[in-house]
Design a protein around this motif. Structure first.
Motif, PDB file in Angstrom:
ATOM      1  N   TRP A  70       3.419  -3.914   4.599  1.00 35.50           N
ATOM      2  CA  TRP A  70       3.865  -2.596   4.127  1.00 35.50           C
ATOM      3  C   TRP A  70       3.212  -2.238   2.797  1.00 35.50           C
ATOM      4  N   SER A  71       3.016  -3.228   1.932  1.00 34.45           N
ATOM      5  CA  SER A  71       2.462  -2.966   0.600  1.00 34.45           C
ATOM      6  C   SER A  71       1.031  -2.453   0.641  1.00 34.45           C
ATOM      7  N   LYS A  72       0.333  -2.680   1.739  1.00 44.79           N
ATOM      8  CA  LYS A  72      -1.069  -2.284   1.842  1.00 44.79           C
ATOM      9  C   LYS A  72      -1.289  -1.127   2.822  1.00 44.79           C
ATOM     10  N   LEU A  73      -0.225  -0.660   3.440  1.00 36.03           N
ATOM     11  CA  LEU A  73      -0.350   0.274   4.556  1.00 36.03           C
ATOM     12  C   LEU A  73      -1.025   1.588   4.157  1.00 36.03           C
ATOM     13  N   LEU A  74      -0.563   2.191   3.073  1.00 34.71           N
ATOM     14  CA  LEU A  74      -1.125   3.489   2.680  1.00 34.71           C
ATOM     15  C   LEU A  74      -2.569   3.346   2.228  1.00 34.71           C
TER      16      LEU A  74
END
Length: 562
Positions: free
Chosen positions: A432-436
């Protein structure tokens, strides 16, 4: 001859079914503006098979006789059409090549075993003859997992598992079913649901793919948030190898050293032929609902998806499209009439007055299953999260429409190909921390690739599977190649595809979330799992199959095949 259904030799799905944009008035202007493709341009008719030059079969008399003895002569075919059907999967490059009659290596024979003993006899005969065996399920693979290596000089046998299509037994106390590997999705679910059960696995290819294919490529389904990926669903299996059979009992968990089950999952036929599996099944749910929501931005939508994944709700589906895919989805709607049209117009007017940028909105679908109380409670939890992140509920109507049309997208790709457009997909998974960041990087890389080859291109994305630590991002890209030569089209396609795949690994994503490796993604394997990890895989595949008789050339990078 065999009764085994196959897809069109030149495209997705069955004859007589195709995409039509005529009843979708917004679609043609949208595609023309974004991609530069005129949907009303005259398309190329499907090629005539009679015009295709199919290389002659290399099957010798001795092996032909042995195969006929193993499965019966009626289940051994050297028919040109059947051989071509078994040459490629249904990836974009596959279709460009087969439509152009590019057939550098075609299976020499297609064999249809009727049970595991026949699979063993065929496999042993192939290895004894130093030939090549490629397992074939529904033929829907889009990663290059089915095609014989062009340089392969040995006889190539396509082993079609389509006759192994039965649900054999259900352990109701354990919630497990023993199912033959060649059964296609709809047939399997019909057999299960007749007894009140479902497996709940629904990949995009559901209508034309098999249980064995799902296991061999580590498939995921649209409802994997509840039911799990195929790696979670598959608890035991049987796999034929030369002279023996691997038997894994359906145990809930084991500590028996490195997991052989995990080794087989995703092995794409390189370790043997999967003949049956024990899989988790569930009672058909009392209620099933898909609800649509709308978010003001992609960032807000992703934040909501993450919060839903850690909440007390347990939806079956958590999907959200970025602004581009949302706009595309709206463009494919049939023209609204009467009350429905007025409601949509009023809604968008209200949102615009609230300050929403209607070019940035993101459409989401969340699925719920279970008893009435459970479904109601989960909808309340999700509804609260949606509102917290600025979203609104659209309701059941759009959700029901999505549910009806969810397996039809490949027909749009084929339609675009008919009129000269190229469209394909790439998917990844990341925390999630790298998704964007990986989303932004991939979109940027795709547009740089479009600019590099001088074409107008379009890329869109949706989040399709949520996990505790991250999610899958599924990208679709399209462009008009600007050239007619198939080889040049493929070259331009790979400029874009390589840019997207390289961004995945550069920004800590995986090279594939659920489409498998095949040949299309093998180039990036070492970057994905490290050189040392690839060493382990090389040792495994070469140790099991030192003669490279089992689907050679797949999964491993070309420089690690020997």
């Amino acid at each position: 001859m065999t009764g085994v259904p196959h897809q069109k030799w030149w495209g997705w799905g069955v004859e007589g079914v195709a995409f039509n944009h005529r009843d979708k008035p917004k679609m043609a202007p949208f595609v023309l503006e974004r991609v530069g493709i005129d949907l009303d341009a005259p398309g190329s008719p499907p090629p005539r098979f009679e015009d295709v030059d199919v290389p002659a079969s290399r099957l010798g008399e001795d092996l032909a006789a042995t195969l006929g003895s193993a499965v019966g002569e009626d289940h051994v075919s050297t028919d040109d059409l059947e051989r071509v059907v078994h040459t490629y999967g249904k990836g974009l490059v596959d279709l460009v090549r087969v439509r152009a009659g590019m057939l550098p290596r075609v299976p020499d024979v297609v064999v249809y075993p009727g049970d595991e003993d026949e699979v063993r006899a065929v496999l042993d005969a192939v290895v004894a003859a130093d030939a090549v065996l490629i397992p074939f399920g529904g033929g829907s693979n889009i990663a290059g997992s089915l095609t014989p290596p062009p340089e392969e000089e040995r006889v190539v046998v396509s082993l079609d598992l389509g006759r192994l299509n039965r649900v054999l037994e259900i352990d109701e106390a354990a919630g497990l079913a023993r199912i033959q590997a060649g059964v296609q999705g709809p047939d399997m679910e019909e057999q299960l649901q007749a007894r009140g059960w479902t497996m709940g696995h629904q990949p995009d290819s559901f209508r034309h793919s098999t249980l064995g294919g799902w296991i061999a490529t580590r498939s995921s389904g649209m409802q994997s948030d509840k039911y799990g990926d195929i790696a979670d669903i598959t608890r035991g299996l049987r796999m034929v190898q030369p002279g023996k059979v691997v038997v894994l009992r359906p145990l809930p968990s084991t500590s028996s050293g490195p997991s052989v089950r995990e080794m087989i999952l995703g092995s794409e036929g390189r370790l043997g032929v999967i003949t049956e599996a024990w899989v988790q099944v569930h009672r058909v749910p009392e209620n099933r609902d898909i609800i649509a929501y709308l978010y003001p931005s992609w960032a807000a939508a992703l934040a909501a998806m993450q919060e839903i994944s850690t909440s007390d709700a347990a939806p079956t589906v958590t999907r959200v499209s970025d602004a581009n895919e949302t706009a595309f989805s709206f463009s494919t709607q049939k023209e609204s009439q009467g009350v429905s049209r007025k409601v949509q117009t009023v809604l968008f007017d209200v949102l615009e007055r609230r300050g929403w940028d209607l070019d940035a909105v993101c459409l989401s679908y969340v699925g719920y299953e279970g008893g009435a109380g459970k479904v109601k409670a989960e909808k309340a939890i999700v509804g609260k999260i949606v509102r917290k992140h600025g979203g609104i509920k659209l309701g059941r109507g759009p959700g029901a429409l999505y549910d009806q049309k969810k397996f039809d997208t490949p027909y749009i790709r084929d339609f675009l190909l008919d009129i000269g457009g190229l469209a394909d997909v790439s998917e990844t998974a990341t925390p999630w921390s790298k998704l964007l960041d990986i989303y932004n990087g991939t979109v940027r890389a795709a547009h740089e690739a479009f600019d590099g080859i001088g074409v107008r291109g379009f890329i869109m994305c949706h989040l399709s599977h949520s996990y505790h630590s991250g999610a899958c991002l599924y990208f679709t890209f399209a462009f008009a190649p600007g050239v007619q030569d198939p080889e040049q089209q493929i070259e331009r396609y790979w400029v874009v595809k390589r840019a997207i795949q390289q961004t995945f690994v550069d920004m800590d994503g995986t090279i594939s979330h659920h489409h498998g490796v095949g040949t299309d993604h093998a180039h990036w394997l070492e970057q994905d799992i490290s050189s040392a990890g690839t060493d382990i895989m090389v040792s495994l595949l070469h140790g099991v199959d030192p003669g490279r008789n089992l689907n050679p050339g797949k999964v491993l990078p070309a420089n690690r095949e020997r």
